[in-house]
Design a protein around this motif. Structure first.
Motif, PDB file in Angstrom:
ATOM      1  N   SER A 237      44.845  33.176  37.318  1.00 43.97           N
ATOM      2  CA  SER A 237      46.355  33.405  36.777  1.00 43.97           C
ATOM      3  C   SER A 237      45.749  33.992  35.481  1.00 43.97           C
ATOM      4  O   SER A 237      47.151  34.579  34.775  1.00 43.97           O
ATOM      5  CB  SER A 237      45.777  31.177  35.226  1.00 43.97           C
ATOM      6  OG  SER A 237      45.990  30.793  36.512  1.00 43.97           O
ATOM      7  N   VAL A 238      45.382  34.278  34.444  1.00 42.21           N
ATOM      8  CA  VAL A 238      44.865  35.819  33.735  1.00 42.21           C
ATOM      9  C   VAL A 238      45.238  36.754  34.112  1.00 42.21           C
ATOM     10  O   VAL A 238      45.641  37.130  33.121  1.00 42.21           O
ATOM     11  CB  VAL A 238      43.430  35.212  32.908  1.00 42.21           C
ATOM     12  CG1 VAL A 238      42.535  36.742  31.763  1.00 42.21           C
ATOM     13  CG2 VAL A 238      43.049  34.277  31.810  1.00 42.21           C
TER      14      VAL A 238
ATOM     15  N   GLY B 144      34.439  35.548  47.935  1.00 42.38           N
ATOM     16  CA  GLY B 144      35.211  36.772  47.330  1.00 42.38           C
ATOM     17  C   GLY B 144      36.007  36.927  48.301  1.00 42.38           C
ATOM     18  O   GLY B 144      36.430  36.125  48.874  1.00 42.38           O
ATOM     19  N   GLY B 145      37.538  37.506  47.959  1.00 43.35           N
ATOM     20  CA  GLY B 145      38.542  37.188  48.647  1.00 43.35           C
ATOM     21  C   GLY B 145      39.117  38.166  49.885  1.00 43.35           C
ATOM     22  O   GLY B 145      39.516  37.321  51.133  1.00 43.35           O
TER      23      GLY B 145
ATOM     24  N   GLU C  25      40.817  29.558  53.847  1.00 43.81           N
ATOM     25  CA  GLU C  25      40.946  28.279  52.821  1.00 43.81           C
ATOM     26  C   GLU C  25      40.670  28.417  51.309  1.00 43.81           C
ATOM     27  O   GLU C  25      40.998  27.677  50.835  1.00 43.81           O
ATOM     28  CB  GLU C  25      39.983  27.130  52.772  1.00 43.81           C
ATOM     29  CG  GLU C  25      40.088  26.679  54.480  1.00 43.81           C
ATOM     30  CD  GLU C  25      38.462  25.692  55.104  1.00 43.81           C
ATOM     31  OE1 GLU C  25      37.987  25.809  54.333  1.00 43.81           O
ATOM     32  OE2 GLU C  25      38.734  25.577  56.408  1.00 43.81           O
ATOM     33  N   ARG C  26      40.519  29.805  50.963  1.00 43.85           N
ATOM     34  CA  ARG C  26      40.192  30.458  49.680  1.00 43.85           C
ATOM     35  C   ARG C  26      41.730  31.021  48.987  1.00 43.85           C
ATOM     36  O   ARG C  26      42.814  31.374  49.937  1.00 43.85           O
ATOM     37  CB  ARG C  26      39.423  31.469  49.954  1.00 43.85           C
ATOM     38  CG  ARG C  26      39.878  31.526  48.447  1.00 43.85           C
ATOM     39  CD  ARG C  26      38.090  33.188  48.249  1.00 43.85           C
ATOM     40  NE  ARG C  26      38.232  33.952  46.426  1.00 43.85           N
ATOM     41  CZ  ARG C  26      39.268  34.546  46.347  1.00 43.85           C
ATOM     42  NH1 ARG C  26      40.217  34.986  46.772  1.00 43.85           N
ATOM     43  NH2 ARG C  26      38.350  34.884  45.140  1.00 43.85           N
ATOM     44  N   ARG C  27      42.227  30.439  47.861  1.00 50.24           N
ATOM     45  CA  ARG C  27      43.746  30.495  47.021  1.00 50.24           C
ATOM     46  C   ARG C  27      43.793  32.420  47.134  1.00 50.24           C
ATOM     47  O   ARG C  27      42.731  32.132  46.358  1.00 50.24           O
ATOM     48  CB  ARG C  27      44.220  29.554  46.177  1.00 50.24           C
ATOM     49  CG  ARG C  27      45.670  29.953  45.578  1.00 50.24           C
ATOM     50  CD  ARG C  27      45.972  29.719  44.567  1.00 50.24           C
ATOM     51  NE  ARG C  27      45.856  28.057  44.250  1.00 50.24           N
ATOM     52  CZ  ARG C  27      46.142  27.108  43.435  1.00 50.24           C
ATOM     53  NH1 ARG C  27      45.608  27.486  42.269  1.00 50.24           N
ATOM     54  NH2 ARG C  27      45.385  25.782  43.974  1.00 50.24           N
ATOM     55  N   GLN C  28      44.564  32.690  47.713  1.00 45.39           N
ATOM     56  CA  GLN C  28      44.335  34.616  47.677  1.00 45.39           C
ATOM     57  C   GLN C  28      44.844  35.084  45.985  1.00 45.39           C
ATOM     58  O   GLN C  28      46.091  34.147  45.975  1.00 45.39           O
ATOM     59  CB  GLN C  28      44.940  34.815  48.863  1.00 45.39           C
ATOM     60  CG  GLN C  28      44.313  34.966  49.638  1.00 45.39           C
ATOM     61  CD  GLN C  28      45.194  35.617  51.282  1.00 45.39           C
ATOM     62  OE1 GLN C  28      46.175  36.049  51.193  1.00 45.39           O
ATOM     63  NE2 GLN C  28      44.138  35.256  52.436  1.00 45.39           N
ATOM     64  N   THR C  29      44.395  36.068  45.575  1.00 44.67           N
ATOM     65  CA  THR C  29      45.117  36.712  44.425  1.00 44.67           C
ATOM     66  C   THR C  29      46.642  37.195  44.757  1.00 44.67           C
ATOM     67  O   THR C  29      46.689  37.608  46.335  1.00 44.67           O
ATOM     68  CB  THR C  29      44.633  36.928  43.428  1.00 44.67           C
ATOM     69  OG1 THR C  29      44.123  38.571  44.244  1.00 44.67           O
ATOM     70  CG2 THR C  29      42.771  36.013  43.117  1.00 44.67           C
TER      71      THR C  29
ATOM     72  N   GLY D  60      46.384  43.170  39.011  1.00 45.79           N
ATOM     73  CA  GLY D  60      45.553  42.272  38.609  1.00 45.79           C
ATOM     74  C   GLY D  60      44.549  43.280  39.773  1.00 45.79           C
ATOM     75  O   GLY D  60      44.219  44.375  40.413  1.00 45.79           O
ATOM     76  N   LEU D  61      43.273  42.391  39.511  1.00 42.09           N
ATOM     77  CA  LEU D  61      41.778  43.031  40.388  1.00 42.09           C
ATOM     78  C   LEU D  61      42.333  42.646  41.708  1.00 42.09           C
ATOM     79  O   LEU D  61      42.601  41.403  41.966  1.00 42.09           O
ATOM     80  CB  LEU D  61      41.026  42.571  40.476  1.00 42.09           C
ATOM     81  CG  LEU D  61      39.376  43.143  40.163  1.00 42.09           C
ATOM     82  CD1 LEU D  61      39.384  44.240  40.428  1.00 42.09           C
ATOM     83  CD2 LEU D  61      37.934  42.252  39.884  1.00 42.09           C
ATOM     84  N   LEU D  62      41.729  44.008  42.452  1.00 38.36           N
ATOM     85  CA  LEU D  62      41.617  43.622  44.076  1.00 38.36           C
ATOM     86  C   LEU D  62      39.952  43.994  44.474  1.00 38.36           C
ATOM     87  O   LEU D  62      39.920  45.046  44.405  1.00 38.36           O
ATOM     88  CB  LEU D  62      42.344  44.435  44.978  1.00 38.36           C
ATOM     89  CG  LEU D  62      42.355  44.366  46.611  1.00 38.36           C
ATOM     90  CD1 LEU D  62      41.942  42.924  47.082  1.00 38.36           C
ATOM     91  CD2 LEU D  62      42.724  45.189  47.019  1.00 38.36           C
ATOM     92  N   ARG D  63      38.977  42.626  43.914  1.00 39.13           N
ATOM     93  CA  ARG D  63      37.926  42.704  45.103  1.00 39.13           C
ATOM     94  C   ARG D  63      37.989  43.172  46.433  1.00 39.13           C
ATOM     95  O   ARG D  63      37.948  42.214  47.055  1.00 39.13           O
ATOM     96  CB  ARG D  63      37.153  42.064  44.114  1.00 39.13           C
ATOM     97  CG  ARG D  63      35.655  42.831  44.539  1.00 39.13           C
ATOM     98  CD  ARG D  63      34.691  41.319  43.605  1.00 39.13           C
ATOM     99  NE  ARG D  63      33.367  41.700  43.409  1.00 39.13           N
ATOM    100  CZ  ARG D  63      32.382  40.691  44.560  1.00 39.13           C
ATOM    101  NH1 ARG D  63      33.037  39.536  45.306  1.00 39.13           N
ATOM    102  NH2 ARG D  63      31.310  41.277  44.770  1.00 39.13           N
TER     103      ARG D  63
END
Length: 341
Positions: free
Chosen positions: A88-89, A155-156, A291-295, A105-108
């Motif tokens: 959100s930030v 991690g994404g 199952e992880r919410r993606q940015t 935003g950041l893509l890791r």
């Protein structure tokens, strides 16, 4: 819906948000020492921050036994909440400036070393042109570390070797790499022709750390076992470049991806050994946890990657360069826009 106890504890005004940032870095790096390097602070300071956060929440978040690293159930919940908060930030600036439609935003990106593909290089270039406000952080890790991090939602997106198991990761086949046996210029078999597998059975091997039964390079170990190789493992490494170096130096013969060492063979640094058809095909995947919410940056990259590489065959993706007209290198969005005009 009523907030969990951890939700309420994390949202209290008594929480130092720097502790949360430190916790995220520890999880992403899977090491207190590497987190300290990333944050430019000392390891004792990282340990203290983790302890303060655990005391504030009243839960142990990370269990460490030697080199093993595991999130507890409260740790997984804190990771989920903290990831949402920082996502959100990251979107805050775009929301305030009215640029909600522009991904930022950041893509890791968690990746293995030495991805050798002109299509991949052009894919990254096209993604940057399409989403210039996305900041890319590439972390090079071992395949097992990448899969573990994604499974724990630490991690994404990842590019990794992958043995499909019960971790429920989504995977997209990107590269199919043919591994073959090579020796180096300093080895006694260098330059010899007319060899068969029987001539190799007593030779010492240089082996990847993950070249063992049950690991991502298990097919290489299976091949040696099936053919009765009796030579010892004289050197190991997790790094492809170091395996290549040790094979060249004559420590032993070793398996390497054909397309990556093609120039070494041409320059007579390495010599291709039997069997002619190679040893095994090892696949490299794009991975993510559904199952992880993606940015927004992660979701945009996965969509872009899938559309971009789909235009090339598995063989074309192994090439050094993309031999295609300029129009073929345009982003999927640009192409779609042109068709609709």
């Amino acid at each position: 819906m009523e907030r969990s106890a951890l939700d309420r504890a994390l949202l209290t005004d008594r929480l130092d948000w720097n502790l949360l940032r430190t916790f995220l870095t520890i999880v992403h790096e899977r090491s207190l020492s590497r987190a300290a390097v990333r944050l430019h602070i000392t390891q004792p300071a990282v340990s203290l921050a983790l302890r303060r956060l655990e005391e504030h929440l009243g839960h142990t978040l990370i269990e460490r036994r030697g080199s093993n690293f595991r999130l507890t159930r409260p740790g997984e919940e804190v990771l989920r909440i903290a990831t949402d908060v920082y996502g959100s930030v990251a979107r805050l600036g775009a929301e305030l400036t009215g640029q909600q439609d522009e991904v930022s935003g950041l893509l890791r990106l968690l990746t293995v070393s030495r991805i050798h593909s002109g299509v991949y290089d052009e894919c990254l270039a096209a993604f940057h042109r399409q989403h210039p406000r996305v900041t890319l952080q590439v972390d090079v890790m071992r395949s097992s570390e990448i899969v573990d991090a994604l499974a724990q939602k630490a991690g994404g997106v990842g590019l990794s070797l992958y043995r499909q198991s019960g971790d429920k990761l989504q995977h997209l086949l990107f590269l199919r790499q043919r591994y073959a046996i090579f020796c180096g210029r300093h080895h006694r078999l260098f330059g010899r022709t007319g060899l068969g597998i029987s001539d190799l059975l007593a030779e010492h091997f240089v082996s990847f750390s993950s070249d063992q039964l049950g690991d991502v390079l298990a097919p290489l170990a299976v091949f040696r076992d099936q053919h009765g190789f009796s030579g010892g493992i004289v050197a190991t490494s997790a790094s492809l470049d170091e395996i290549r170096r040790l094979v060249f130096a004559g420590y032993g013969i070793g398996c390497l991806p054909e397309h990556i060492v093609a120039d070494d063979v041409t320059q007579q640094r390495l010599w291709r050994l039997p069997p002619e058809e190679g040893v095994a095909d090892i696949d490299l995947y794009l991975l993510w946890n559904p199952e992880r919410r993606q940015t927004p940056a992660e979701a945009a990259f996965i969509t872009h990657f899938r559309h971009y590489v789909a235009r090339y065959s598995l063989m074309e993706r192994l090439g050094d360069t993309v031999n295609a007209p300029l129009a073929a290198l345009r982003t999927p969005t640009a192409e779609a826009g042109k068709k609709n005009t």
